[in-house]
Write a protein that holds these residues in place. Sequence first.
Motif, mmCIF file in Angstrom:
data_model
loop_
_atom_site.group_PDB
_atom_site.id
_atom_site.type_symbol
_atom_site.label_atom_id
_atom_site.label_comp_id
_atom_site.label_asym_id
_atom_site.label_seq_id
_atom_site.Cartn_x
_atom_site.Cartn_y
_atom_site.Cartn_z
ATOM 1 N N ILE A 80 18.144 2.029 2.671
ATOM 2 C CA ILE A 80 19.203 2.973 2.351
ATOM 3 C C ILE A 80 19.266 4.013 3.467
ATOM 4 C CG2 ILE A 80 20.102 4.618 0.672
ATOM 5 C CD1 ILE A 80 19.865 1.767 -0.402
ATOM 6 N N LYS A 81 20.434 4.164 4.092
ATOM 7 C CA LYS A 81 20.545 5.133 5.180
ATOM 8 C C LYS A 81 20.372 6.550 4.652
ATOM 9 C CE LYS A 81 24.441 6.314 7.378
ATOM 10 N NZ LYS A 81 25.605 6.255 8.292
ATOM 11 N N VAL A 82 19.451 7.281 5.257
ATOM 12 C CA VAL A 82 19.186 8.658 4.868
ATOM 13 C C VAL A 82 19.966 9.618 5.759
ATOM 14 C CG1 VAL A 82 17.397 10.446 4.740
ATOM 15 C CG2 VAL A 82 16.916 8.138 3.912
ATOM 16 N N LYS A 86 0.812 -1.198 0.000
ATOM 17 C CA LYS A 86 0.000 0.000 0.000
ATOM 18 C C LYS A 86 0.854 1.259 0.000
ATOM 19 C CE LYS A 86 -3.899 -2.284 2.244
ATOM 20 N NZ LYS A 86 -4.801 -2.339 3.444
ATOM 21 N N LEU A 87 2.169 1.084 0.127
ATOM 22 C CA LEU A 87 3.140 2.162 -0.007
ATOM 23 C C LEU A 87 4.261 1.693 -0.925
ATOM 24 C CD1 LEU A 87 3.529 3.437 3.683
ATOM 25 C CD2 LEU A 87 2.321 4.589 1.822
ATOM 26 N N ASP A 88 4.877 2.633 -1.627
ATOM 27 C CA ASP A 88 6.025 2.314 -2.474
ATOM 28 C C ASP A 88 7.342 2.515 -1.737
ATOM 29 O OD1 ASP A 88 4.580 1.859 -5.045
ATOM 30 O OD2 ASP A 88 3.982 3.944 -4.737
ATOM 31 N N LEU A 89 7.330 3.399 -0.735
ATOM 32 C CA LEU A 89 8.561 3.771 -0.040
ATOM 33 C C LEU A 89 8.202 4.311 1.329
ATOM 34 C CD1 LEU A 89 11.688 4.581 -0.151
ATOM 35 C CD2 LEU A 89 10.875 6.802 -0.977
ATOM 36 N N THR A 90 9.032 4.031 2.319
ATOM 37 C CA THR A 90 8.885 4.658 3.628
ATOM 38 C C THR A 90 10.237 5.221 4.054
ATOM 39 O OG1 THR A 90 9.408 2.685 4.940
ATOM 40 C CG2 THR A 90 7.102 3.009 4.311
ATOM 41 N N VAL A 91 10.200 6.324 4.794
ATOM 42 C CA VAL A 91 11.405 6.878 5.414
ATOM 43 C C VAL A 91 11.125 6.923 6.905
ATOM 44 C CG1 VAL A 91 13.054 8.764 5.477
ATOM 45 C CG2 VAL A 91 11.839 8.266 3.346
ATOM 46 N N MET A 92 11.909 6.169 7.684
ATOM 47 C CA MET A 92 11.594 6.004 9.104
ATOM 48 C C MET A 92 12.831 5.487 9.837
ATOM 49 S SD MET A 92 9.286 2.565 8.705
ATOM 50 C CE MET A 92 9.980 1.093 7.937
ATOM 51 N N PRO A 139 22.619 6.480 21.496
ATOM 52 C CA PRO A 139 23.341 6.531 20.213
ATOM 53 C C PRO A 139 22.491 7.245 19.166
ATOM 54 C CG PRO A 139 22.390 4.360 20.543
ATOM 55 C CD PRO A 139 22.141 5.120 21.815
ATOM 56 N N PRO A 140 23.097 7.698 18.075
ATOM 57 C CA PRO A 140 22.327 8.380 17.021
ATOM 58 C C PRO A 140 21.233 7.464 16.464
ATOM 59 C CG PRO A 140 24.680 8.676 16.677
ATOM 60 C CD PRO A 140 24.532 7.654 17.755
ATOM 61 N N LEU A 141 20.122 8.080 16.108
ATOM 62 C CA LEU A 141 19.001 7.354 15.518
ATOM 63 C C LEU A 141 19.165 7.351 14.004
ATOM 64 C CD1 LEU A 141 16.220 5.972 15.853
ATOM 65 C CD2 LEU A 141 15.184 8.247 15.771
ATOM 66 N N VAL A 142 19.195 6.171 13.402
ATOM 67 C CA VAL A 142 19.388 6.038 11.955
ATOM 68 C C VAL A 142 18.031 6.047 11.255
ATOM 69 C CG1 VAL A 142 20.269 4.585 10.093
ATOM 70 C CG2 VAL A 142 21.522 4.727 12.268
ATOM 71 N N TYR A 143 17.866 6.958 10.312
ATOM 72 C CA TYR A 143 16.684 6.984 9.455
ATOM 73 C C TYR A 143 17.042 6.325 8.123
ATOM 74 C CZ TYR A 143 13.730 9.973 12.340
ATOM 75 O OH TYR A 143 12.935 10.465 13.345
ATOM 76 N N SER A 144 16.151 5.470 7.638
ATOM 77 C CA SER A 144 16.388 4.754 6.378
ATOM 78 C C SER A 144 15.213 4.922 5.436
ATOM 79 C CB SER A 144 16.607 3.258 6.642
ATOM 80 O OG SER A 144 17.737 3.033 7.446
#
Length: 327
Positions: A159-161, A141-147, A264-269
């Motif tokens: 992919i790390k953002v 229902k989604l093509d891409l998520t950034v979270m 620690p730093p929070l990684v968004y992907s």
Amino acid sequence: MNFTFKQLEAFLFSARLQSFSAAAVKLHTTQSAISKRLAELEESLGGPLLHRTSHGLELTQVGRELLPLAEEAQRLWQRIAHDISVDKTLRGTFRVGVTELIAMTWLTRLIQLLQKLHPQVTIEPVVDAGLTLFERLEANKLDLTVMPGTFWGQAFESIKVAEVEQVWIASPRLQIPARALKPHEFADYPVIEQPVGASKNRFYEAWRAEHGFRFGKVMLTNSTTVLRELTISGFGLSQQALDYVRPDIRSGLLRVVKSDPMPPPLVYSAVYRRDNVSPALARIVELAVKTCDFTLRASQHDVAPARALQRQRAAKRAKKPAGITRG
């Protein structure tokens, strides 16, 4: 056996979305057209590919065998369309899921940049908790998520953002000691957290357990805006992105609460299905990496450039020599 790519595409998206109507929306056509193409494909292959259930469309045995071949055909078709065609224009509509923090900071800039560089690519943003977004991604229902998060299974590309510094913050009125708190001392203060559906919690779950963080009274909210407001009002301490709350720290509304150890730093992907990649989707991910910046809130995006322009004009007026009047 004689069938078309449009028929194969109708089957592929009907199977992914488990709905003829959803496939019609995705392919910018009508439900009757999707049903017709699927019926023609089934006639050509000599058997049913999908059947209706109370939970939506489900694959038959033949449909399960065809699905990976249809996905491979789609990838090949996309390569042909992009690599061989003289027109290299990226196009398409993509459903992109983001968390509330992204929506309030850099999502607008991503959409603006995409419209400028690739006007025929459209983003349909969906804002929700991270784990809910991933469930929608799993269900096509989604093509891409950034979270937040780094690994979501072999079927998904991550992919790390960005890496975002996270800190404990609180209102000065709580009078928390200036020294670093030990993990067990957090139980002495009220804590404001996001619910279980927040992917940030999943990211920090093992780290908190490893170091023995314990919380006493916990207040839950699913809104980043409310989380910030409650923290400013002194209802408890919370863990938030430093860049986002930095203006509140500078103004004295909030202060950093040190801990030993610090988070620690929070990684968004950027996360998408490996079987759903396209040049346009890859470009959206590339621009997400470029525009990711949690230092500005959405309401500031238009205000900051306007204020900069006002300052430039004022400076020019100040440098302009006074006019000479003739008597």
